[in-house]
Design an enzyme around this catalytic site. Structure first.
Site, PDB file in Angstrom:
ATOM      1  CG  ASP A 172      -2.491   3.974  13.986  1.00 19.62           C
ATOM      2  OD1 ASP A 172      -3.318   3.307  14.617  1.00 19.62           O
ATOM      3  OD2 ASP A 172      -1.741   4.814  14.521  1.00 19.62           O
ATOM      4  N   GLY A 208      12.522 -12.378  -0.658  1.00 18.09           N
ATOM      5  CA  GLY A 208      11.631 -12.752  -1.741  1.00 18.09           C
ATOM      6  C   GLY A 208      10.347 -11.946  -1.714  1.00 18.09           C
ATOM      7  N   GLY A 254       0.797  -1.221   0.000  1.00 19.48           N
ATOM      8  CA  GLY A 254       0.000   0.000   0.000  1.00 19.48           C
ATOM      9  C   GLY A 254       0.827   1.268   0.000  1.00 19.48           C
ATOM     10  N   GLY A 255       2.139   1.133   0.154  1.00 18.08           N
ATOM     11  CA  GLY A 255       3.008   2.304   0.137  1.00 18.08           C
ATOM     12  C   GLY A 255       2.980   3.107   1.416  1.00 18.08           C
ATOM     13  CE1 TYR A 300       2.688   3.988  16.718  1.00 16.01           C
ATOM     14  CE2 TYR A 300       2.382   6.299  17.211  1.00 16.01           C
ATOM     15  CZ  TYR A 300       2.446   5.277  16.299  1.00 16.01           C
ATOM     16  OH  TYR A 300       2.263   5.530  14.960  1.00 16.01           O
ATOM     17  CB  SER A 343       1.825  -4.943  10.723  1.00 18.15           C
ATOM     18  OG  SER A 343       0.671  -4.284  11.154  1.00 18.15           O
ATOM     19  CB  ILE A 392       4.778 -12.341   0.714  1.00 12.60           C
ATOM     20  CG1 ILE A 392       5.926 -12.266   1.724  1.00 12.60           C
ATOM     21  CG2 ILE A 392       3.596 -13.132   1.300  1.00 12.60           C
ATOM     22  CD1 ILE A 392       5.661 -11.327   2.882  1.00 12.60           C
TER      23      ILE A 392
END
Length: 583
Positions: free
Chosen positions: A198, A266, A132-133, A469, A213, A268
């Site tokens: 998020d 590699g 998704g960048g 965080y 993640s 996924i």
């Protein structure tokens, strides 16, 4: 996604409906929200380097994925050039797009990915997987000093749930599925993955796996390492396939070697993940704690008891103040309720309202289960002086969570830099770790002579510790490089993490942003083992070189504060491997 910022082109953050934000930003950063001082350059003015894709490589890629799925368009290449770190956004907004990929390809299945891999290795190109960048650790940027052609492999066509085994509660899923689309497909059959980072609306399953993640409900569902039971990965050696068994004793875990690998071993192409029945009830309640030490102690006690909430999150007083400042214009009854609550907390409960901490705790399951969990947590919270304030704040948190990343662009428009640093540590270290980070970050602001603000929340709880965080912002001095000033603060925070015995990142990956601290976190032999793994799988250094650890070829220049690299001894069997194995 915007090429210069976060999220959709038609979505942005605004202070217009948040009456408290103007006053907050003036107090915290001396920032005038009514006076934007910077805007991204128009794309027409950006100098995009021409593609250096050779005709032979283009032909091989077109055979692999189809002519219509090979793109050398300027905008497409720029969108795929970087992620969404603060450094990425500052440079893109100024028109500095860096080393842009030469081509974007969009394979539709595993065989197409394998064909792209073969073409890249045979013609010595660089492959960078793209989900998704949304990465904020520099994991997507091509090495600036590498002259080889760069291929961005966009996985967005591979977005289906392939199979669902309801007996085993496992789903086979393609990696390019975005969070909302994954949940839509599973929810339609009564199931959920429960993974809500998020970046949920703009990130993919493959990206979650590649960066290890965590999501807001990881207390219940686990992070992506717990979620992922098996993987299929196209490598230069062939297709790596692991089995979705509950447990195995077959040597070091190959699945774990893929988790967090950032494309280094590699691409996924499939994952088998845990799924759960959509819960009968889902409730997030708000709590107010008198101060941070008692809030932290309550989260620890919840983790120690027979309680299984889906969310345990608590903000320090500084983030609590920010959260209240971003509330939308309240109705008259809401204003009255807020005044009554503030009076009650101050006069009857003895709260210092400036030290108060806002917490969100979530519950899922049957009505009986949710009720029992709420009672258990309620007793613990009360022992630490907390007051439950009901569902309203929790519902607001659910609505706002995925919109919060847009605030970075809003602040950049007004000349302020904002970023995050996350870590985890054992419970016994957390109080001192928090104090050291806050002290050292503020000292870094003072070093620069700039206005700054730092705040924190505990976002995930575990048996032995939790994730802290931190979010920080500064208004850089006009006479100096803004990114150098940002680096000074970011480095102070990250160095404090490793000096205090915490990890350099809990769920934001290593990339290039955090690589300079990796040896301090995992030790010199750990870095050598990673380097040996990457060289063994990818002897030509074709797979996203320079990420996590530096390569022998094609890496970016090291950061000036980076520790000396650890050299793995000997070439080993890696020197004997050169081509992709036949499929």
């Amino acid at each position: 996604m915007k090429w210069w910022g976060w999220g959709d082109e038609d979505v942005s953050f605004t202070h217009a409906d948040k009456p408290g934000l103007r006053r907050f930003l003036r107090s915290a950063l001396d920032l005038d929200v009514e006076r934007p001082t910077a805007t991204p350059v128009a794309f027409a003015r950006v100098e995009v380097p021409p593609s250096s894709l050779a005709a032979t490589l283009r032909a091989a890629l077109e055979r692999a994925v189809g002519h219509e799925h090979v793109s050398t368009g300027a905008l497409d290449r720029v969108v795929h050039a970087r992620g969404k770190s603060l450094r990425d956004l500052v440079r893109h907004r100024a028109g500095d797009v860096g080393r842009v990929p030469d081509v974007v390809v969009r394979p539709g299945d595993e065989s197409a990915v394998a064909a792209v891999m073969r073409a890249a290795v045979e013609q010595d190109a660089v492959l960078i997987p793209f989900g998704g960048g949304t990465n904020i650790a520099g994991s997507l940027e091509p090495p600036p000093l590498d002259a080889r052609p760069v291929i961005s492999v966009d996985m967005s066509r591979m977005r289906r749930v392939l199979a669902l085994d309801e007996d085993s509660r496992l789903a086979r899923v393609q990696p390019g599925v975005f969070g909302p689309h994954l949940e839509e497909q599973l929810n339609a059959r009564g199931w959920t993955a429960g993974h809500l980072p998020d970046s949920f609306t703009h990130s993919t399953l493959g990206g979650w796996i590649a960066t290890r993640s965590s999501g807001m409900q990881s207390d219940k569902y686990g992070d992506v390492a717990d979620l992922t039971r098996a993987v299929r990965v196209v490598t230069p050696l062939g297709v790596l396939a692991t089995r979705p068994v509950p447990h195995t004793s077959t040597g070091p875990s190959l699945r774990e070697m893929v988790l967090g690998s950032e494309g280094r071993v590699g691409i996924i192409t499939e994952a088998t993940i845990h799924v759960h029945r959509v819960p009968e009830q889902r409730t997030i309640l708000g709590y107010l704690f008198p101060d941070w030490p008692r809030a932290l102690a309550a989260m620890q006690e919840i983790s120690e008891q027979d309680v299984q909430p889906s969310v345990t999150r608590v903000s320090d007083s500084y983030e609590t103040a920010f959260s209240f400042a971003t509330k939308r214009e309240p109705s008259l009854p809401d204003r009255v309720k807020s005044r009554v609550l503030a009076t009650y907390l101050g006069r009857r409960r003895g709260f210092d309202l400036d030290a108060m901490c806002l917490s969100f705790i979530g519950y899922e399951g049957s009505a009986d289960h949710v009720g029992a969990q709420r009672k258990l947590v309620g007793r613990i919270a009360a022992r630490h002086g907390a007051l439950c304030i009901g569902r309203g704040p929790g519902e607001l948190y659910d609505q706002k969570k995925f919109d919060t990343p847009y605030i970075r662009d809003y602040l950049l428009d007004r000349g302020a830099l904002a970023d995050v640093s996350d870590t985890s540590a054992p419970w016994g270290l957390l109080p001192a770790l928090y104090e050291r980070v806050m002290t050292n970050a503020r000292a870094a602001f003072d070093d620069l002579g700039v206005r700054g603000y730092i705040m924190c929340h505990l976002s995930h709880s575990y048996h032995a510790g939790a994730c802290l965080y931190f979010t920080f912002a500064l208004v850089p001095a006009a006479a100096a490089d803004p990114l150098a000033q940002y680096d000074h603060v970011k480095a102070a925070i990250q160095q404090t993490f490793v000096d205090a015995g915490a990890t350099l990142s809990h769920h934001h990956a290593v990339g290039t942003e955090h690589a300079r601290w990796l040896e301090q976190d995992v030790s010199g032999p750990g870095v050598a083992m990673l380097r040996a793994l990457f060289a063994g799988v990818d002897p030509g250094s074709n797979l996203n070189p320079g990420k996590i650890v530096a390569d022998r070829r094609g890496s970016a220049e090291p950061h000036p504060n980076a520790p000396a690299p650890v050299q793995a001894s000997g070439d080993g069997p890696a020197g004997q491997l050169s081509k992709v194995a036949p499929q």
